[in-house]
Design an enzyme around this catalytic site. Structure first.
Site, PDB file in Angstrom:
ATOM      1  N   GLY A  84       6.885 -74.082  13.952  1.00  9.89           N
ATOM      2  CA  GLY A  84       5.747 -73.621  13.168  1.00  9.89           C
ATOM      3  C   GLY A  84       5.350 -72.196  13.498  1.00  9.89           C
ATOM      4  NE  ARG A 148       7.939 -77.764  11.667  1.00  7.93           N
ATOM      5  CZ  ARG A 148       7.134 -77.461  12.692  1.00  7.93           C
ATOM      6  NH1 ARG A 148       7.556 -77.681  13.929  1.00  7.93           N
ATOM      7  NH2 ARG A 148       5.942 -76.962  12.486  1.00  7.93           N
ATOM      8  CG  ASP A 179      10.369 -80.755  20.882  1.00  8.56           C
ATOM      9  OD1 ASP A 179      10.472 -81.238  22.024  1.00  8.56           O
ATOM     10  OD2 ASP A 179       9.819 -81.347  19.939  1.00  8.56           O
ATOM     11  CE  LYS A 205       6.335 -71.646  17.975  1.00 10.18           C
ATOM     12  NZ  LYS A 205       6.792 -72.442  16.836  1.00 10.18           N
ATOM     13  CB  THR A 206       2.915 -73.966  20.528  1.00 11.77           C
ATOM     14  OG1 THR A 206       2.126 -74.951  19.869  1.00 11.77           O
ATOM     15  CG2 THR A 206       2.635 -74.031  22.007  1.00 11.77           C
ATOM     16  CG  ASP A 208      -0.451 -77.564  18.594  1.00  5.99           C
ATOM     17  OD1 ASP A 208      -1.184 -77.085  17.709  1.00  5.99           O
ATOM     18  OD2 ASP A 208       0.400 -78.447  18.360  1.00  5.99           O
TER      19      ASP A 208
END
Length: 554
Positions: A84, A148, A179, A205-206, A208
């Site tokens: 994402g 993805r 992941d 990276k994220t 979240d």
């Protein structure tokens, strides 16, 4: 190629010069690498050492002032945006690009299009000065796109190596989450086992915020995303306090961890913020959660305040014990008996069939859910047959159940207020925002550091920039071995190496700061209005990191 109209802010942001750690501001030949002791994985060390025989146990790398004789070598590097979107990804690419060109103007950076599939399919674009300059300090991943696709089969690993050889790459940089970086570690190990010197470097990276540890203090994009959401929450809080007649239930991104919800709570001080990890720890039932929210509604109503803000993590429903068990049973049931289920034409038949197949406890839970939520649990499934939790409208579920509870309290004579609720979901609004100055600087430093790791011949490392609560000049750049962050987890019926997600720590300073104030925020309107992200002005307005980062580093 279609020319896009540029906003005044975009034009201005092109001119922004990202800040670097002091050690990276020198001529490349004056930057030295130092190594610490050998490292170990966080768990399952013996098994991981066996799986990563070539890359396990590497030392932590740090860049300092000194000298080297490798910075000017000609390099060909491929870069992948994986998973994402997160604000700042383009600046990671800019940092890699500028480092390469500063080291040797003949060096080449190749962008694989559409994520890992670009590597598998040899779909790429060479990044040039003019191309790179279109994307500096901008949000999104539209420069080369993301995807993805997971490199997992023997054929996919072989194709990755073949393409890397055909393009004569010295290294591949994978910009992604846990992941994606697990995949990067596997790719690094595979390339060595196949007798090549092609390096693999990861970048954290994220939005979240669940890819972090002592050496990765935050993942990039988190800062911008939470500040974007906090602005929106603050705006809604001001509206609620103006109209004084609505309860706003706001779901926020964060399936596996509640970092976003917690940071937004610290920034805006809502009346209620649910933390998934706390609910799981206390084994709170859906009924208990609903009753707790209803009690706050009643208390505020008795003070003449029939309005409020409730923040809800995206993945909350999986952390509620009886809902987690229900979802697990549904996943198993609809996978094993899909053919029989698909014969049922009406929703009523499907519901009756499911209830008859579930355990008595899960059947009772399912039966009590609103019809819309039942449909989402049954119909919105991913390619593996699992419930798509992000598409379950948890905020609507809670509104409906709180409303029902308040009716009961009214009948009992213990509530006489008014309850009108509105629901929101803030997710995509934060993934591609113009990166904050913090993320613009941090991402550029991560990319520049990734180049230095490549120049030093390292592989299987994650780019690391630390000391992030200080001004950028005081940041510390280096790299940590990807295997250091791993453990073994059950995935699709077998144990797989994965980078462990970092959840909200209930004994950590950010959560404890929230706990210290939440009772006051619940009953007294204490909203804070952060306003829009600022890019120009004093450092205390423009360059501050998140409250979470400040508390964790204090």
């Amino acid at each position: 190629m279609k020319t896009l109209q540029l906003s005044p802010l975009q034009k201005a942001r092109y001119e922004y010069q990202p800040k670097l750690p002091k050690a990276l501001q020198s001529d490349l030949a004056s930057i030295s690498v130092e190594f610490g002791a050998a490292t170990e994985a966080i768990a399952d060390q013996a098994r991981l050492k066996e799986l990563f025989a070539k890359t396990y146990g590497k030392p932590i790398a740090s860049f300092t002032s000194g000298s080297n004789d490798v910075s000017s070598k000609l390099l060909r590097v491929g870069v992948i945006l994986s998973g994402g979107q997160a604000p700042g990804g383009h600046n990671v690419i800019a940092g890699i690009y500028d480092g390469l060109k500063k080291g040797n103007p003949e060096s080449v950076l190749i962008g694989f299009k559409g994520g890992p599939s670009g590597l598998l399919e040899k779909d790429y674009v060479e990044i040039t000065d003019s191309f790179m300059d279109e994307y500096r300090n901008t949000g999104g991943f539209d420069m080369i796109g993301s995807g993805r696709t997971k490199i997992s089969t023997d054929q996919q690993f072989a194709d990755s190596l073949r393409v890397a050889k055909e393009l004569q790459l010295n290294a591949v940089v994978v910009i992604g989450g846990d992941d994606s970086n697990t995949n990067a570690a596997l790719l690094a190990e595979y390339f060595i086992q196949e007798g090549t010197n092609i390096q693999v470097i990861g970048v954290p990276k994220t939005i979240d915020g669940d890819l972090k540890n002592e050496y990765i203090e935050t993942s990039f994009g988190f800062d911008t995303a939470v500040k974007t959401y906090a602005e929106l929450i603050g705006n809604i809080g001001r509206d609620a306090n103006s109209a004084k007649k609505y309860w706003h239930f706001i779901k926020l991104m964060g399936r596996s961890a509640s970092h976003i919800a917690l940071e937004c709570a610290l920034q805006t001080r809502p009346n209620i913020c649910l933390i998934s990890e706390e609910i799981a720890e206390k084994k709170q039932t859906l009924e208990q959660i609903v009753n707790s929210i209803a009690d706050t509604v009643v208390t505020r109503s008795s003070n003449g305040e029939n309005f409020g803000l409730v923040l809800i993590p995206e993945g909350l429903i999986e952390f509620i014990p009886e809902m987690n068990e229900l979802i697990a049973q549904l996943n198993d049931l609809l996978a094993k008996e899909a053919a029989e289920y698909e014969k049922l034409s009406s929703f009523e038949d499907q519901t009756a069939w499911v209830i008859s197949k579930l355990s008595a406890a899960s059947g009772a839970v399912f039966k009590e859910l609103p019809a819309d939520i039942q449909k989402q649990l049954l119909m919105d499934r991913d390619p593996h047959g699992n419930v798509q939790v992000s598409r379950i409208e948890t905020e609507k579920l809670l509104i409906g159940m709180v409303e029902k509870r308040l009716v009961e309290l009214q009948k009992a004579g213990s509530y006489s207020g008014k309850f009108s609720a509105l629901n929101h979901f803030f997710g995509y609004e934060g993934r591609c925002a113009f990166p904050s100055n913090f993320d613009a600087d941090y991402c550029y430093s991560l990319g520049y550091t990734a180049f230095l790791l490549i120049a030093q011949g390292l592989t299987g490392y994650l780019s690391s920039v630390r000391n992030l609560d200080k001004p950028a000049a005081e940041w510390q750049a280096g790299g940590i071995p990807l295997t250091m962050m791993m453990n073994m987890e059950q995935r699709h019926g077998s144990a797989k190496p994965v980078i462990r997600k970092a959840l909200v720590e209930l004994d950590g300073k950010p959560f404890q700061e929230f706990v210290k104030h939440r009772q006051i925020w619940a009953t007294q309107t204490s909203y804070v209005f952060p306003g829009a992200i600022q890019y120009y002005g004093p450092a205390e307005v423009c360059d501050q990191p998140t409250i979470t980062l400040g508390l964790e580093r204090s």
